[in-house]
Design a protein around this motif. Structure first.
Motif, PDB file in Angstrom:
ATOM      1  N   HIS A 149       9.174  -3.641  -1.246  1.00  0.00           N
ATOM      2  CA  HIS A 149       7.838  -4.081  -0.838  1.00  0.00           C
ATOM      3  C   HIS A 149       7.273  -3.094   0.170  1.00  0.00           C
ATOM      4  CE1 HIS A 149       4.988  -6.366   1.785  1.00  0.00           C
ATOM      5  NE2 HIS A 149       4.521  -6.703   0.599  1.00  0.00           N
ATOM      6  N   GLU A 150       6.142  -2.504  -0.166  1.00  0.00           N
ATOM      7  CA  GLU A 150       5.459  -1.584   0.748  1.00  0.00           C
ATOM      8  C   GLU A 150       4.351  -2.318   1.481  1.00  0.00           C
ATOM      9  OE1 GLU A 150       3.977   1.693  -1.514  1.00  0.00           O
ATOM     10  OE2 GLU A 150       5.884   2.781  -1.447  1.00  0.00           O
ATOM     11  N   ASP A 151       4.119  -1.944   2.742  1.00  0.00           N
ATOM     12  CA  ASP A 151       3.028  -2.559   3.493  1.00  0.00           C
ATOM     13  C   ASP A 151       2.491  -1.569   4.521  1.00  0.00           C
ATOM     14  OD1 ASP A 151       1.726  -4.420   5.669  1.00  0.00           O
ATOM     15  OD2 ASP A 151       2.074  -5.700   3.930  1.00  0.00           O
ATOM     16  N   MET A 160       5.063  -6.081  16.834  1.00  0.00           N
ATOM     17  CA  MET A 160       5.494  -7.051  15.826  1.00  0.00           C
ATOM     18  C   MET A 160       4.711  -8.364  15.918  1.00  0.00           C
ATOM     19  SD  MET A 160       7.850  -5.919  13.756  1.00  0.00           S
ATOM     20  CE  MET A 160       9.200  -4.751  13.582  1.00  0.00           C
ATOM     21  N   TRP A 161       4.326  -8.754  17.147  1.00  0.00           N
ATOM     22  CA  TRP A 161       3.635 -10.038  17.279  1.00  0.00           C
ATOM     23  C   TRP A 161       2.197  -9.981  16.770  1.00  0.00           C
ATOM     24  CZ3 TRP A 161       5.853  -7.767  21.767  1.00  0.00           C
ATOM     25  CH2 TRP A 161       4.966  -7.060  22.574  1.00  0.00           C
ATOM     26  N   LEU A 167       2.131 -10.877   5.374  1.00  0.00           N
ATOM     27  CA  LEU A 167       3.464 -10.317   5.660  1.00  0.00           C
ATOM     28  C   LEU A 167       4.227 -11.192   6.642  1.00  0.00           C
ATOM     29  CD1 LEU A 167       5.513  -7.985   5.351  1.00  0.00           C
ATOM     30  CD2 LEU A 167       4.316  -6.820   7.233  1.00  0.00           C
ATOM     31  N   ARG A 168       3.566 -11.567   7.736  1.00  0.00           N
ATOM     32  CA  ARG A 168       4.231 -12.384   8.750  1.00  0.00           C
ATOM     33  C   ARG A 168       4.706 -13.720   8.177  1.00  0.00           C
ATOM     34  NH1 ARG A 168       4.339 -12.681  14.338  1.00  0.00           N
ATOM     35  NH2 ARG A 168       4.611 -14.754  15.189  1.00  0.00           N
ATOM     36  N   ARG A 174      10.545 -16.951   4.320  1.00  0.00           N
ATOM     37  CA  ARG A 174      11.517 -16.573   3.297  1.00  0.00           C
ATOM     38  C   ARG A 174      12.790 -15.960   3.854  1.00  0.00           C
ATOM     39  NH1 ARG A 174      12.535 -11.842   2.005  1.00  0.00           N
ATOM     40  NH2 ARG A 174      10.622 -11.108   2.995  1.00  0.00           N
ATOM     41  N   CYS A 175      12.658 -15.166   4.902  1.00  0.00           N
ATOM     42  CA  CYS A 175      13.754 -14.292   5.341  1.00  0.00           C
ATOM     43  C   CYS A 175      14.729 -15.016   6.276  1.00  0.00           C
ATOM     44  CB  CYS A 175      13.152 -13.073   6.035  1.00  0.00           C
ATOM     45  SG  CYS A 175      14.366 -11.883   6.607  1.00  0.00           S
TER      46      CYS A 175
END
Length: 205
Positions: A149-151, A160-161, A167-168, A174-175
């Motif tokens: 998966h590219e983003d 990151m926040w 994506l978030r 899922r992860c």
């Protein structure tokens, strides 16, 4: 061991370790691994091992590897992903890849696919283990056990926040575990800010 390989594989970043370097033929990575323990700022191996055992017992672990560089480091990421699937820790490994190369060594989906194809095409007689690994990795991709998966986020300066949806939301929902690779992503975790030295890393992220 697979996690340690992937962690210290970043020291072989192509942007700082050109292929024609004077000592490129030496076993530099072995020296890096030998000094690994004394170079760690903090070691959560026990926590990681415990979490992986729980995912293995569940049998449906979904793990992300937030990839940094192509070349040697990417191969260590593939080895980690191979171990995660083969050991039963992960049912699916998703590689979070960059949408374009901001730096010369940034890993894109095509880099991963070409690396897998290269290993699969190696001589079975000359490089039996590498050849077998390449075929196994192709099967993981074909069967959906490995997903790319590219983003654009991975080539932006945002912390990151400030990760955008979807994506978030996808990673959050899922992860089960994410391996975050590279200096730029480390800076994203910290927001590239000055934190009090006594601030627990867990509180920051």
């Amino acid at each position: 061991l697979a996690a340690a390989f992937a962690l210290w594989g970043n020291k072989m970043d192509l942007s700082i370790w050109p292929a024609d370097a004077e000592n490129s033929s030496l076993d530099v990575f072995a020296k890096i691994l030998h000094a690994a323990d004394e170079n760690l700022l903090h070691d959560d191996t026990d926590v990681l091992t415990d979490h992986c055992e729980k995912l293995k017992e569940r049998g449906d672990g979904k793990i992300d590897i937030i990839v940094d560089n192509a070349g040697f480091e990417l191969v260590t990421d593939l080895a980690l992903a191979d171990h995660l699937v083969a050991s039963g820790v992960a049912q699916v490994v998703m590689f979070q890849l960059k949408s374009h190369p901001t730096f010369v060594s940034d890993a894109l989906e095509k880099d991963l696919l070409e690396t897998v194809e290269h290993y699969a095409s190696l001589s079975k007689e000359t490089y039996p283990n590498a050849h077998a690994a390449g075929l196994r990795w192709k099967e993981y991709l074909d069967s959906g056990k490995w997903v790319c998966h590219e983003d654009n986020f991975w080539v932006q300066p945002s912390p990151m926040w400030e990760m955008p949806d979807p994506l978030r939301s996808d990673i959050k929902e899922r992860c089960d575990l994410a391996f975050v690779k590279g200096d730029a992503n480390y800076r994203r975790l910290l927001g590239d800010r000055y934190w009090d030295y006594s601030s627990p890393f867990q509180d920051v992220v």
